[in-house]
Design a protein around this motif. Structure first.
Motif, PDB file in Angstrom:
ATOM      1  N   ASN A 219       0.811  -1.222   0.000  1.00 59.17           N
ATOM      2  CA  ASN A 219       0.000   0.000   0.000  1.00 59.17           C
ATOM      3  C   ASN A 219       0.843   1.271   0.000  1.00 59.17           C
ATOM      4  O   ASN A 219       0.307   2.371   0.089  1.00 59.17           O
ATOM      5  CB  ASN A 219      -0.917   0.021   1.229  1.00 59.17           C
ATOM      6  CG  ASN A 219      -2.042  -0.985   1.112  1.00 59.17           C
ATOM      7  OD1 ASN A 219      -1.988  -1.902   0.308  1.00 59.17           O
ATOM      8  ND2 ASN A 219      -3.073  -0.822   1.919  1.00 59.17           N
ATOM      9  N   PHE A 220       2.141   1.108  -0.095  1.00 56.69           N
ATOM     10  CA  PHE A 220       3.066   2.237  -0.043  1.00 56.69           C
ATOM     11  C   PHE A 220       3.445   2.646  -1.462  1.00 56.69           C
ATOM     12  O   PHE A 220       4.006   1.849  -2.222  1.00 56.69           O
ATOM     13  CB  PHE A 220       4.308   1.856   0.755  1.00 56.69           C
ATOM     14  CG  PHE A 220       5.369   2.910   0.798  1.00 56.69           C
ATOM     15  CD1 PHE A 220       5.179   4.052   1.552  1.00 56.69           C
ATOM     16  CD2 PHE A 220       6.556   2.751   0.098  1.00 56.69           C
ATOM     17  CE1 PHE A 220       6.162   5.033   1.606  1.00 56.69           C
ATOM     18  CE2 PHE A 220       7.540   3.715   0.142  1.00 56.69           C
ATOM     19  CZ  PHE A 220       7.345   4.854   0.900  1.00 56.69           C
ATOM     20  N   ASP A 221       3.127   3.885  -1.819  1.00 55.86           N
ATOM     21  CA  ASP A 221       3.417   4.408  -3.156  1.00 55.86           C
ATOM     22  C   ASP A 221       4.513   5.471  -3.036  1.00 55.86           C
ATOM     23  O   ASP A 221       4.492   6.286  -2.112  1.00 55.86           O
ATOM     24  CB  ASP A 221       2.149   5.014  -3.764  1.00 55.86           C
ATOM     25  CG  ASP A 221       2.277   5.255  -5.253  1.00 55.86           C
ATOM     26  OD1 ASP A 221       1.811   4.409  -6.022  1.00 55.86           O
ATOM     27  OD2 ASP A 221       2.846   6.304  -5.634  1.00 55.86           O
ATOM     28  N   TYR A 222       5.445   5.470  -3.976  1.00 59.64           N
ATOM     29  CA  TYR A 222       6.564   6.410  -3.880  1.00 59.64           C
ATOM     30  C   TYR A 222       6.968   6.904  -5.266  1.00 59.64           C
ATOM     31  O   TYR A 222       6.722   6.270  -6.286  1.00 59.64           O
ATOM     32  CB  TYR A 222       7.770   5.746  -3.217  1.00 59.64           C
ATOM     33  CG  TYR A 222       8.415   4.662  -4.068  1.00 59.64           C
ATOM     34  CD1 TYR A 222       9.467   4.970  -4.942  1.00 59.64           C
ATOM     35  CD2 TYR A 222       7.968   3.340  -4.033  1.00 59.64           C
ATOM     36  CE1 TYR A 222      10.048   3.992  -5.733  1.00 59.64           C
ATOM     37  CE2 TYR A 222       8.547   2.361  -4.815  1.00 59.64           C
ATOM     38  CZ  TYR A 222       9.581   2.697  -5.670  1.00 59.64           C
ATOM     39  OH  TYR A 222      10.152   1.721  -6.469  1.00 59.64           O
ATOM     40  N   ARG A 223       7.603   8.083  -5.270  1.00 61.61           N
ATOM     41  CA  ARG A 223       8.292   8.593  -6.450  1.00 61.61           C
ATOM     42  C   ARG A 223       9.436   9.491  -5.970  1.00 61.61           C
ATOM     43  O   ARG A 223       9.263  10.311  -5.068  1.00 61.61           O
ATOM     44  CB  ARG A 223       7.352   9.352  -7.382  1.00 61.61           C
ATOM     45  CG  ARG A 223       6.649  10.552  -6.777  1.00 61.61           C
ATOM     46  CD  ARG A 223       5.788  11.249  -7.823  1.00 61.61           C
ATOM     47  NE  ARG A 223       5.152  12.450  -7.303  1.00 61.61           N
ATOM     48  CZ  ARG A 223       3.907  12.522  -6.879  1.00 61.61           C
ATOM     49  NH1 ARG A 223       3.155  11.442  -6.920  1.00 61.61           N
ATOM     50  NH2 ARG A 223       3.412  13.656  -6.427  1.00 61.61           N
ATOM     51  N   SER A 262       3.405   8.164  -0.182  1.00 58.91           N
ATOM     52  CA  SER A 262       2.052   8.116   0.365  1.00 58.91           C
ATOM     53  C   SER A 262       1.685   6.686   0.739  1.00 58.91           C
ATOM     54  O   SER A 262       2.214   5.716   0.170  1.00 58.91           O
ATOM     55  CB  SER A 262       1.036   8.664  -0.644  1.00 58.91           C
ATOM     56  OG  SER A 262       0.971   7.842  -1.791  1.00 58.91           O
ATOM     57  N   TYR A 263       0.766   6.569   1.678  1.00 58.99           N
ATOM     58  CA  TYR A 263       0.249   5.264   2.091  1.00 58.99           C
ATOM     59  C   TYR A 263      -1.239   5.238   1.807  1.00 58.99           C
ATOM     60  O   TYR A 263      -1.983   6.143   2.222  1.00 58.99           O
ATOM     61  CB  TYR A 263       0.517   5.000   3.576  1.00 58.99           C
ATOM     62  CG  TYR A 263       0.229   3.573   3.978  1.00 58.99           C
ATOM     63  CD1 TYR A 263       1.202   2.584   3.811  1.00 58.99           C
ATOM     64  CD2 TYR A 263      -1.005   3.215   4.494  1.00 58.99           C
ATOM     65  CE1 TYR A 263       0.937   1.269   4.157  1.00 58.99           C
ATOM     66  CE2 TYR A 263      -1.277   1.896   4.842  1.00 58.99           C
ATOM     67  CZ  TYR A 263      -0.302   0.934   4.667  1.00 58.99           C
ATOM     68  OH  TYR A 263      -0.570  -0.376   4.997  1.00 58.99           O
ATOM     69  N   ILE A 289      -2.515   9.257   3.085  1.00 60.24           N
ATOM     70  CA  ILE A 289      -1.712  10.289   3.727  1.00 60.24           C
ATOM     71  C   ILE A 289      -0.352  10.288   3.052  1.00 60.24           C
ATOM     72  O   ILE A 289       0.121   9.246   2.586  1.00 60.24           O
ATOM     73  CB  ILE A 289      -1.557  10.071   5.249  1.00 60.24           C
ATOM     74  CG1 ILE A 289      -0.906   8.713   5.549  1.00 60.24           C
ATOM     75  CG2 ILE A 289      -2.893  10.186   5.953  1.00 60.24           C
ATOM     76  CD1 ILE A 289      -0.541   8.529   7.003  1.00 60.24           C
ATOM     77  N   GLY A 290       0.260  11.465   2.937  1.00 60.46           N
ATOM     78  CA  GLY A 290       1.524  11.540   2.225  1.00 60.46           C
ATOM     79  C   GLY A 290       2.400  12.666   2.717  1.00 60.46           C
ATOM     80  O   GLY A 290       1.956  13.558   3.455  1.00 60.46           O
TER      81      GLY A 290
END
Length: 503
Positions: A219-223, A262-263, A289-290
């Motif tokens: 569920n963890f999104d990153y850039r 963000s999660y 949330i991020g």
């Protein structure tokens, strides 16, 4: 022999014509009834509109894994604006006006010719009005022939399901969700601009030139990205800036490091494209949330002391200091149905920004500014760019922005049309803006609007009312060491009607 052949041929032709010309006589008795006439072909029913998906797609392989995809949208504005004090329009004093403009016209092309490779091209124009937005230095006038330019041009490679890498002119930006906002599915009529602190200074209209990595792990999104700092205007030198007021450093050659993380607590959002959605209209249940950052060493500069009587030939021979650009943001996004039967939904977004951009840095800006200059009164020592609809939007300090929207029950206006009222609020606490007693003068902007969706985001109208603070009554006093003293603030009405088509 020849005559014999002719005779045989002629006889054969006569026999054949006789055979084909024979008609069988009708049988005696009652003739058969005439054939029932064929029914006319049925009129086809009108085809039902197909719900819009992910753009216009042209498959290049039978299974659709190789394709070209096209996404385009255009936004037209009609805006009534009460101008800031002392505003001129085409050299004539103007207190207010109704003006028309093109806010955006964009076309994105995606090419997926291999499961691991993706190419994105984004072309478009922004902010064309009758007095601005046209080709620079056009001898026929400033509002004509708006230049079509490249917003985004990237190639991306998929390493595995957790990691993609790419390079080019990209939108994989840091600081916040709204720093990578899609302008085709916003909740409010427009972005607040505070989300783009380096707009057209070290970036190209919010897009950066460099390399990036992005992905999702659970569920963890990153850039994250490393980019070149595009050179800002060379007009800002130690000889042209105000004393102890920071500006973008034209000799900056340091890299920009930025990222956003963000999660996702509920539904996962698509991340093929970098653009984040403003409102899902009840089609998803999203709670994220991020937090993000942006760092550029020596990205700003300032001159700490007053100018000497005699200026050197090289303005950089003057004493000046450089300052790092350090930007941070944290946000929350919630979008979910309230009642699926009535198709009601709620959308909320809130973000906190902390910007460090050198002493007393304040950027005044107005979107599609309807004014062209300011008529400065005698002895005026304030900011000369606070004409039209400009206000202090970005600067060293802290900002809070929030918006809330409610999708009303379906069938209020028929089976297709939907209504969504919203409110938005921006508060800036900038160290360069002070009251007469030395305390910080806050900047507050209030928006209230209504979206009318005729076919989702693909065809919609937005009516927005803004209460905009007029900060043009300010002074730069030598004793204040670069800080502006705000003498008074008046609120001006601004009403915008936006029409959008998105295909």
């Amino acid at each position: 022999m020849r005559n014999t052949r002719y005779a045989l041929a002629l006889g054969s032709m006569l026999l054949a014509s006789t055979a084909f010309g024979q008609v069988t006589p009708p049988a005696p008795g009652t003739p058969p009834p005439p054939a029932t006439p064929a029914a006319p072909p049925a009129t086809p029913a009108p085809a039902k509109p197909v719900p819009y998906g992910a753009g216009m797609k042209v498959n290049l392989s039978p299974d659709g894994s190789k394709y070209l995809r096209f996404i385009g949208w255009a936004q037209f504005w009609a805006q009534y604006n009460e101008n800031n004090s002392n505003t001129l329009r085409n050299g004539v004093a103007k207190s207010d006006q109704l003006a028309f403009s093109i806010r955006r016209a964009r076309l994105i092309t995606l090419a997926q010719l291999n499961p691991r490779f993706l190419m994105i091209l984004d072309l478009g124009i922004e902010n064309q009005a009758s007095i601005s937005g046209g080709l620079p230095n056009d001898p026929n006038g400033p509002g004509k022939r708006a230049p079509l330019y490249m917003h985004e041009a990237v190639g991306e490679y998929r390493i595995n399901k957790y990691l993609n890498i790419g390079a080019g002119l990209n939108y994989q930006t840091g600081i916040s969700r709204m720093t990578a906002a899609s302008t085709a599915n916003m909740l409010a009529y427009d972005i607040p601009v505070v989300n783009f602190p380096t707009l057209d200074q070290t970036d190209q209209f919010g897009f950066f030139l460099g390399a990036y990595a992005k992905g999702r792990i659970g569920n963890f999104d990153y850039r994250v990205a490393i980019d070149d700092a595009l050179a800002p205007s060379a007009a800002n030198t130690p000889a042209t800036v105000r004393t102890n007021v920071a500006a973008f450093y034209a000799r900056n050659s340091n890299k920009i490091y930025q990222g956003y993380f963000s999660y996702e607590f509920m539904d996962k959002e698509a991340n093929l494209l970098p653009f984040t959605t403003g409102t899902y209209l009840g089609t998803k249940k999203v709670f994220n949330i991020g937090a993000g950052f942006h760092y550029n060493a020596d990205g700003m500069f300032s001159r700490p002391s007053a100018l000497p009587t005699t200026l050197p030939t090289d303005p950089y021979a003057l004493s000046f200091r450089t300052h790092d650009i350090k930007l941070f943001g944290a946000d929350v996004f919630y979008d979910a149905p309230i009642d699926t039967a009535s198709n009601t939904a709620v959308t909320f977004y809130g973000v906190y920004y902390n910007y460090s951009m050198g002493p007393n840095y304040v950027r005044n800006a107005g979107v599609i500014n309807p004014g062209t200059s300011i008529a400065a009164p005698t002895g005026f020592t304030g900011a000369t760019n606070l004409y039209g609809n400009a206000l202090p939007l970005i600067g060293t300090g802290q900002s809070i922005y929030a918006q809330l929207g409610l999708l009303l029950p379906k069938n209020l206006l028929g089976p297709k049309a939907k209504l969504q009222p919203y409110v938005a609020y921006l508060h800036n606490n900038l160290e360069g803006l002070r009251n007469a007693d030395g305390t910080i003068k806050g900047v507050n902007v209030y928006d209230a609007g209504l979206n009318l969706y005729l076919d989702g985001h693909n065809a919609k109208f937005t009516l927005n009312y803004r209460a905009r603070p007029d900060f043009s009554d300010q002074s730069f006093l030598p004793a204040n060491n670069g800080q502006a003293t705000v003498n008074s603030v008046n609120y001006r009405p601004e009403v915008t009607l936006q029409a959008q088509v998105y295909l």
